[in-house]
Design an enzyme around this catalytic site. Structure first.
Site, PDB file in Angstrom:
ATOM      1  N   ASP A  58       0.849  -1.203   0.000  1.00  0.00           N
ATOM      2  CA  ASP A  58       0.000   0.000   0.000  1.00  0.00           C
ATOM      3  C   ASP A  58       0.881   1.249   0.000  1.00  0.00           C
ATOM      4  O   ASP A  58       1.679   1.431   0.916  1.00  0.00           O
ATOM      5  CB  ASP A  58      -0.901  -0.023   1.251  1.00  0.00           C
ATOM      6  CG  ASP A  58      -2.138   0.848   1.087  1.00  0.00           C
ATOM      7  OD1 ASP A  58      -2.101   1.783   0.273  1.00  0.00           O
ATOM      8  OD2 ASP A  58      -3.128   0.588   1.781  1.00  0.00           O
TER       9      ASP A  58
ATOM     10  N   HIS B   9      -9.846  -1.513  -7.731  1.00  0.00           N
ATOM     11  CA  HIS B   9      -9.502  -0.313  -6.959  1.00  0.00           C
ATOM     12  C   HIS B   9      -8.597   0.622  -7.764  1.00  0.00           C
ATOM     13  O   HIS B   9      -8.789   1.844  -7.766  1.00  0.00           O
ATOM     14  CB  HIS B   9      -8.819  -0.752  -5.656  1.00  0.00           C
ATOM     15  CG  HIS B   9      -8.504   0.380  -4.730  1.00  0.00           C
ATOM     16  ND1 HIS B   9      -9.480   1.202  -4.211  1.00  0.00           N
ATOM     17  CD2 HIS B   9      -7.323   0.838  -4.213  1.00  0.00           C
ATOM     18  CE1 HIS B   9      -8.914   2.105  -3.418  1.00  0.00           C
ATOM     19  NE2 HIS B   9      -7.606   1.924  -3.416  1.00  0.00           N
TER      20      HIS B   9
HETATM   21  C1  HEM Z   1     -10.046   0.123   2.302  1.00  0.00           C
HETATM   22  C2  HEM Z   1      -9.278   1.158   2.113  1.00  0.00           C
HETATM   23  C3  HEM Z   1      -8.171   1.151   1.103  1.00  0.00           C
HETATM   24  C4  HEM Z   1      -7.243   0.188   0.869  1.00  0.00           C
HETATM   25  C5  HEM Z   1      -7.053  -1.136   1.597  1.00  0.00           C
HETATM   26  C6  HEM Z   1      -6.430   0.653  -0.238  1.00  0.00           C
HETATM   27  C7  HEM Z   1      -5.394  -0.052  -0.780  1.00  0.00           C
HETATM   28  C8  HEM Z   1      -4.682   0.314  -1.910  1.00  0.00           C
HETATM   29  C9  HEM Z   1      -3.653  -0.473  -2.528  1.00  0.00           C
HETATM   30  C10 HEM Z   1      -3.183  -1.816  -2.043  1.00  0.00           C
HETATM   31  C11 HEM Z   1      -3.205   0.211  -3.605  1.00  0.00           C
HETATM   32  C12 HEM Z   1      -2.139  -0.250  -4.628  1.00  0.00           C
HETATM   33  C13 HEM Z   1      -0.759   0.183  -4.268  1.00  0.00           C
HETATM   34  C14 HEM Z   1      -0.555   1.664  -4.204  1.00  0.00           C
HETATM   35  O1  HEM Z   1      -0.356   2.324  -5.230  1.00  0.00           O
HETATM   36  O2  HEM Z   1      -0.639   2.183  -3.106  1.00  0.00           O
HETATM   37  C15 HEM Z   1      -3.954   1.443  -3.664  1.00  0.00           C
HETATM   38  C16 HEM Z   1      -3.786   2.430  -4.609  1.00  0.00           C
HETATM   39  C17 HEM Z   1      -4.431   3.614  -4.610  1.00  0.00           C
HETATM   40  N1  HEM Z   1      -5.448   3.988  -3.760  1.00  0.00           N
HETATM   41 FE1  HEM Z   1      -6.202   2.910  -2.231  1.00  0.00          FE
HETATM   42  N2  HEM Z   1      -6.882   1.874  -0.638  1.00  0.00           N
HETATM   43  C18 HEM Z   1      -7.955   2.204   0.148  1.00  0.00           C
HETATM   44  C19 HEM Z   1      -8.723   3.344   0.070  1.00  0.00           C
HETATM   45  C20 HEM Z   1      -8.472   4.362  -0.813  1.00  0.00           C
HETATM   46  C21 HEM Z   1      -9.222   5.578  -0.872  1.00  0.00           C
HETATM   47  C22 HEM Z   1     -10.388   5.931   0.047  1.00  0.00           C
HETATM   48  C23 HEM Z   1      -8.663   6.344  -1.862  1.00  0.00           C
HETATM   49  C24 HEM Z   1      -9.033   7.706  -2.379  1.00  0.00           C
HETATM   50  C25 HEM Z   1      -9.951   8.483  -1.875  1.00  0.00           C
HETATM   51  C26 HEM Z   1      -7.582   5.580  -2.431  1.00  0.00           C
HETATM   52  C27 HEM Z   1      -6.761   6.015  -3.447  1.00  0.00           C
HETATM   53  C28 HEM Z   1      -5.791   5.267  -4.061  1.00  0.00           C
HETATM   54  C29 HEM Z   1      -4.975   5.744  -5.167  1.00  0.00           C
HETATM   55  C30 HEM Z   1      -5.011   7.135  -5.791  1.00  0.00           C
HETATM   56  C31 HEM Z   1      -4.139   4.687  -5.532  1.00  0.00           C
HETATM   57  C32 HEM Z   1      -3.104   4.675  -6.663  1.00  0.00           C
HETATM   58  C33 HEM Z   1      -3.836   4.454  -7.983  1.00  0.00           C
HETATM   59  C34 HEM Z   1      -2.837   4.398  -9.144  1.00  0.00           C
HETATM   60  O3  HEM Z   1      -2.337   3.307  -9.433  1.00  0.00           O
HETATM   61  O4  HEM Z   1      -2.565   5.440  -9.724  1.00  0.00           O
HETATM   62  N3  HEM Z   1      -7.497   4.390  -1.775  1.00  0.00           N
HETATM   63  N4  HEM Z   1      -4.841   1.484  -2.621  1.00  0.00           N
END
Ligand code: HEM
Length: 343
Positions: A148, A221
């Site tokens: 993450d 996601h």
């Molecule tokens: C249950 C809650 C969440 C979990 C477990 C989660 C987990 C992750 C994981 C594993 C990744 C892929 C690795 C990374 O680039 O960090 C990711 C990417 C991302 N997440 Fe989340 N996330 C959560 C909530 C959110 C929320 C609420 C937002 C925005 C309001 C968000 C925005 C993003 C963005 C912008 C990326 C990168 C997308 C890209 O590849 O450009 N996430 N998240």
């Protein structure tokens, strides 16, 4: 050439421990809250110096309703109460919060010490509505087993994504921060195969590689959070999510925290997740993650906190006021009501 502005420690490396503290300001607690905000960087500096070699920092954020209780004059242009979202299947709540403290350190003891000093100073002036201890879980992985933070902007791009620029001259160097506590349904998650989990995320689990566009599901996601403006330029936020868990409370999950120069970027991502893009195509991650809190705060620059604007004028008491029964401040009344629901 504009004067350089010192931001709070919004853009820092990932730490191994964090404490997310959300408070409401009690009626009459405004002066104490102002004093604390002016002192918060001193608290950080002193604890950091005492904790030789460990390192700790804190970002203080202020909610929309609290802003008008604390300061006269200009407000950050995009500060508002986070709007609830009702998708076809999933609901995103907006919960009370006047002050946010995002405390990060290499060990939990230093985070706790910063919080202890903050709470000592606010004694009787504020109520804790949420307190979450975050930890680093096996090399930047969340409790779902995925890395993450990989696609976070870095270097100069991180500053650009997270900090307000010259377009809000009174608030340059500040940051709009959205926090949400998500509870994971670990049983349901463990019941699906690794391949299915990868399709939920849009990345591979072990190697953390993004799926190519032709195989990445539209409701993954990543597909819903990789967003662009109307000119095709990527829109970024800076995330510092942390796993958390309590066996007593029977919950574990991810504490989401996203810093942005403009909260509309984070809110667009939330809309994509909860309502869907197109509507109905919601984020599959939500089938395994329930948002139980949510709030929007503004974390002003250190310069702003060092030289706070004046407090708003108190309305003069009239004879009618003297006879009326005591009225609670709006955010406090909501806060205490919701608190019993949250716990
Ligand atoms: C249950 C809650 C969440 C979990 C477990 C989660 C987990 C992750 C994981 C594993 C990744 C892929 C690795 C990374 O680039 O960090 C990711 C990417 C991302 N997440 Fe989340 N996330 C959560 C909530 C959110 C929320 C609420 C937002 C925005 C309001 C968000 C925005 C993003 C963005 C912008 C990326 C990168 C997308 C890209 O590849 O450009 N996430 N998240």
């Amino acid at each position: 050439m504009p004067e350089p502005v010192q931001p709070q420690p919004v853009v820092t490396g990932l730490t191994t421990a964090a404490l997310f503290l959300v408070l409401t300001i009690d009626e009459g607690g405004e002066d104490a809250a102002r004093d604390l905000l002016a002192d918060v960087s001193t608290i950080e500096r002193v604890v950091d110096f005492r904790a030789v070699g460990i390192g700790v920092n804190v970002v203080a954020g202020i909610g929309s309703q609290a802003w008008d209780r604390l300061f006269a004059g200009e407000r950050p242009a995009h500060l508002h109460v986070l709007e609830e979202l009702h998708g076809d299947k999933h609901h995103m709540p907006s919960t009370p919060g006047d002050l946010l403290f995002h405390i990060r350190g290499a060990q939990q003891n230093v985070c706790f010490e910063v919080a202890r000093q903050i709470m000592n100073q606010l004694d009787g002036a504020a109520t804790v509505v949420d307190e979450v201890y975050g930890f680093q879980s096996f090399g930047h992985r969340n409790l779902l087993g995925f890395m993450d933070g990989t696609e976070n902007p870095t270097g100069i791009e991180a500053f650009g994504a997270a900090l307000v620029g010259e377009d809000e001259p009174d608030f340059t160097g500040g940051s709009y921060v959205i926090v949400q506590k998500y509870r994971h349904d670990m049983k349901a998650w463990d019941d699906i195969s690794t391949e299915e989990q990868e399709r939920v995320m849009g990345r591979s689990k072990i190697d953390d590689i993004e799926m190519s566009d032709d195989v990445k599901p539209a409701n993954s996601h990543i597909a819903l959070n990789d967003i662009e403006d109307e000119n095709g330029e990527g829109l970024d936020i800076l995330r510092a999510n942390m796993p958390f868990g309590s066996f007593k409370d029977g919950e574990m999950g991810t504490y989401f925290i996203g810093y942005a120069a403009d909260p509309a970027v984070t809110e667009q991502m939330l809309e994509n997740m909860f309502i869907g893009d197109p509507p109905g195509n919601y984020d599959r991650l939500l089938d395994f993650s329930t948002a139980i809190t949510g709030g929007l705060f503004f974390a002003p620059s250190k310069d702003f906190l060092d030289d706070l604007p004046p407090a708003p004028e108190q309305p003069e008491e009239t004879d009618d006021d003297m006879q009326a029964p005591p009225v609670k401040a709006g955010s406090l009344a909501i806060g205490s009501l919701k608190r019993s629901v949250l716990r």
